[in-house]
Design an enzyme around this catalytic site. Structure first.
Site, PDB file in Angstrom:
ATOM      1  N   PRO A  82      39.669  40.675  46.369  1.00 41.84           N
ATOM      2  CA  PRO A  82      40.014  40.210  45.067  1.00 41.84           C
ATOM      3  C   PRO A  82      38.796  40.053  44.215  1.00 41.84           C
ATOM      4  CG  PRO A  82      40.780  38.739  46.779  1.00 41.84           C
ATOM      5  CD  PRO A  82      40.057  39.794  47.413  1.00 41.84           C
ATOM      6  N   GLU A  83      38.869  40.688  43.086  1.00 42.70           N
ATOM      7  CA  GLU A  83      37.883  40.450  42.033  1.00 42.70           C
ATOM      8  C   GLU A  83      38.570  39.505  41.062  1.00 42.70           C
ATOM      9  OE1 GLU A  83      35.915  43.980  40.569  1.00 42.70           O
ATOM     10  OE2 GLU A  83      36.492  45.098  42.339  1.00 42.70           O
TER      11      GLU A  83
END
Length: 273
Positions: free
Chosen positions: A2-3
């Site tokens: 996850p960014e």
DNA sequence: CTGAGCACCTGAGGGC
DNA sequence: TGCCCTCAGGTGCTCA
């Protein structure tokens, strides 16, 4: 994995579901992820009510009526989702949150690069993981002139600068590659060789890529899925990430791959200079 | 101080 | 099937 876009997508879906919910019970099936989970978390959190669901950088922040903040980082493989309590635990379901209304939230993280801490809300700014965090890309504080000034002072490749959380938070490998492509800048270009125009393009494209990705639930590759188990659809809009050997969608040149500071970079040799 | 490289950990996929 | 290698949305730490 996850960014910023994936964490923000999670936050947006989670917020309406857990705002006002009271924690009944917490089961720690492991006591550490990347770092030890705050000792006493399982004892302290029950009876506390979730009053806000926020995000800073790639951290999810749940604030409670006891002025505590539950800090969650998903690392590379972390997921947060509701599960039927009757479904047996997966071996990577490390933390289980039973809510007073009977619903069960699970934190699953095979690689255990995630983090989970419970701290006094007021101590957050001075916490070592938060103290040095840079600017949020989706705020006005992140603008072209600011980026240009940062670039002027840095000798590192532009991609490394964009991914440096002490400068700018939330931009990880996917969105760094994509915004560089959209801006016509090679990931290897020295930051101090960035022009004002480049800084303007990069700034605009980072905001664009992140907000467009948030709008479709993030980017799902491999195991990432949202709280409701639906995949993020931004993968369909990727121009270069993971497309080594394919034809550039703009000019048909072959997309190239190289490694920079241990991370994969993808770029079009014709579109990006 | 800055920048590069490593370490942390598991699983998937490819080649043989 | 199995083994061995490489690679993966992150980031703090160590060392030059």
């Amino acid at each position: 994995m996850p960014e910023l876009a994936e964490v923000e997508s999670l936050r947006l879906k989670l917020e309406p579901q857990i705002l006002g919910a009271t924690v009944k019970k917490v089961v720690l099936r492991r006591k550490d992820l990347r770092y030890p989970i705050t000792p006493g978390l399982a004892k302290k959190l029950p009876t506390q009510k979730i009053e806000s669901v926020k995000r800073r950088s790639k951290y999810l922040l749940l604030n409670t009526n006891a002025d505590q903040t539950l800090v969650i980082h998903l690392g590379m493989t972390g997921r947060f989702f509701f599960a039927d309590p009757k479904v047996p635990y997966d071996k990577h379901d490390h933390v289980i949150f039973d809510l007073k209304d009977g619903r069960q939230l699970r934190f699953r993280d095979p690689r255990r690069f995630g983090m989970m801490f419970l701290m006094d809300a007021k101590t957050l700014p001075e916490n070592k993981f938060f103290k040095h965090l840079g600017v949020e890309p989706l705020t006005e504080a992140f603008h072209a002139e600011w980026l240009y000034q940062k670039c002027k002072k840095a000798k590192t490749p532009i991609k490394s600068l964009l991914m440096n959380a002490k400068v700018l938070v939330g931009v990880g490998n996917i969105y760094a590659n994509e915004s560089l492509f959209l801006s016509g800048v090679r990931p290897t270009r020295q930051a101090n060789r960035i022009t004002r125009q480049n800084a303007e393009d990069l700034c605009a494209n980072i905001k664009k890529v992140l907000s467009e990705s948030i709008a479709v639930g993030g980017t799902s590759i491999r195991d990432y899925v949202g709280v409701d188990e639906t995949p993020g659809l931004y993968k369909l809009q990727l121009y270069v990430y993971g497309r080594t050997g394919e034809a550039c969608q703009v000019c048909q040149e072959t997309i190239k791959h190289l490694t920079q500071t241990g991370r994969s970079s993808f770029y079009c040799p014709r579109c990006q200079r």
